[in-house]
Design a protein around this motif. Structure first.
Motif: not given
Length: 502
Positions: A212-228
């Motif tokens: 669950s953590y890693m899916s949130l990580v990958y999702m946010n990286i994929s949308v160019g997140d800079i913090n979450e």
């Protein structure tokens, strides 16, 4: 004369002008050149808006043909339930075998009741997002082999994938500028379940939380997140450290644990803050995991897998070198010896990069010579990028020196080829190095065009938009390429934590 057919999926601007649309999202080429707002028929409209609750699904209808074939391939060719060391995986794959059936109407009981719109978000994740997460053939896409069966049993992972689907569907077209409160709501649900699991953490809850953590990580990286993404990644790290053996605890979960561990290491090594703080775990720990199973293939890395560890070694050496520079209590003799040691390590790393070979074992199921060419070109691009990066961050060589200029020529050629292929979303690190090595006005214009192409095709929510902002600042500070500018210090000044893994 036959009437020229236009795509029904084109943007509204092109339809209004009765011209062919190339359907690039979020902005087609025609709208980009004419500086028009580009809008497509929202993918959200394809989701049934009814809030009627559903407690079961027909698996094949939701996950699609590609994933079903992948799961069936796993069932009959790869999974030996009696030899899986992890009991929870045992239950998970028994469940998988129960719902993979010749009967296409067999319904799967969901872990929670979902609305029809939530089913639509999950379906979008399975059919549109999940296949693209792998640069390898789908037989190697462990995200479908591990995440989907687990999501059909555990609410935390199911809600994280629903949130991912919701975020991407509502970011269609010009809507990338709009905050997605609904998707954030699903992420809050996930974190609530994770927090409950963390109170009494065992093997079962650990695996649920990790995925669950890693899916949130990958999702946010994929949308160019800079913090979450970094917040979730750090939380995952803290959870791992609660388990016996820390990072190596993942090796207790057989083949699946190795794949998940490799994925964690990949995103750790390519995080901007690792250039200053170092990776969460020593590269030696990651090396132990990578070499533990010969047929483990992280679908995000593919054949560049051997180079990922070397980039991690460069980052580790950089942190060692930076620490040496600020040490005030060392004698000149000690500093000289330590500096000589850093240079010696750099020379050995340079040779290691040069003689590293691609992991060809993951390319057995390619269908065409063109696919093989793409994978090998990706390896070449990462290999050259590692060579340049070593010279820049350790030797502090400016981009105008001949050896970097020669490497840059081949790197730019390889990147320009890959930008037009399915590998375009895997070029964060090579694009960074390509831009850092560009010195002339013509070369920088070429690099600018590459970034514009990537941003247009991958979206304004991709990491390329943020990376392009950093590069423009680097060029401003280093107009003729005679200096070396620390790009990661610029990200720190911006308050950003970028990840170049996607």
């Amino acid at each position: 004369m036959a009437e020229k057919k236009r795509s029904k999926l084109g943007c509204f601007q092109c339809k209004q002008k009765k011209k062919k649309c190339d359907e690039i999202k979020p902005i087609c080429t025609s709208c980009l050149k004419s500086n028009k707002i580009c809008r497509y028929k929202s993918l959200e409209n394809s989701v049934v808006k009814s809030q009627r609750k559903v407690d079961s699904i027909v698996c094949k209808d939701i996950v699609g043909e590609i994933i079903m074939k992948n799961l069936e391939h796993q069932r009959f060719d790869e999974i030996n339930i009696d030899t899986i060391s992890y009991g929870y995986n045992n239950d998970m794959f028994k469940l998988l075998n129960e719902y993979i059936s010749p009967d296409p109407e067999l319904k799967i009981k969901l872990p929670v009741d979902l609305s029809e719109s939530e089913i639509g978000y999950f379906e979008y994740y399975c059919k549109s997002i999940l296949p693209e997460l792998s640069i390898l053939p789908q037989e190697y896409n462990f995200y479908s082999k591990i995440y989907i069966p687990l999501a059909l049993k555990e609410p935390a992972l199911l809600y994280s994938l629903i949130g991912w689907g919701c975020k991407m569907m509502k970011n269609d077209g010009i809507n990338y500028l709009i905050e997605n409160e609904e998707a954030e709501g699903y992420c809050k649900k996930v974190m609530g379940i994770i927090d409950q699991n963390n109170l009494y953490l065992n093997e079962e809850k650990f695996m649920v939380n990790f995925c669950s953590y890693m899916s949130l990580v990958y999702m946010n990286i994929s949308v160019g997140d800079i913090n979450e993404w970094s917040t979730h990644f750090t939380s995952c790290f803290n959870m791992i450290n609660r388990m016996p053996g820390n990072f190596k605890y993942l090796m207790n979960f057989s083949h699946e644990g190795i794949l998940l561990a490799e994925n964690f290491a990949y995103f750790d090594i390519l995080a901007s803050q690792s250039n200053e703080n170092g990776t969460f775990y020593p590269i030696s720990d990651y090396d132990d995991v990578f070499s533990n199973v010969s047929n483990a293939h992280d679908p995000a890395q593919g054949c560049i897998r051997p180079l990922t560890l070397i980039i991690g070694e460069i980052v580790t050496l950089l942190v060692e070198y930076s620490t040496l520079q600020v040490s005030l209590d060392l004698t000149d003799c000690s500093k000289y010896e330590l500096m000589a040691n850093v240079i010696d390590k750099a020379e050995k790393l340079d040779k290691k990069i040069l003689f590293t070979k691609p992991d060809l074992s993951c390319l057995k199921h390619l269908n065409t010579p063109e696919e093989l060419e793409g994978h090998l070109t990706l390896f070449d691009v990462y290999q050259i990028s590692a060579q340049i990066y070593l010279r820049q961050v350790i030797k502090k060589l400016p981009s105008v020196v001949p050896e970097i200029e020669m490497l840059f020529f081949h790197l730019k050629e390889g990147v320009a080829f890959l930008v037009k292929t399915k590998f375009r979303k895997s070029l964060g690190f090579p694009m960074l190095v390509t831009a850092l090595a560009a010195t002339s006005k013509e070369d920088r214009q070429d690099v600018k065009s590459l970034f514009e192409n990537l941003i247009q095709c991958c979206g304004y929510l991709s990491v390329y938009q943020k990376l392009w902002t950093v590069i423009q600042k680097v060029w401003e500070l280093n107009q003729n390429g005679n200096l070396y500018v620390d790009w990661y210090k610029i990200t720190k000044q911006f308050g950003w934590r970028l990840n170049l893994g996607r």
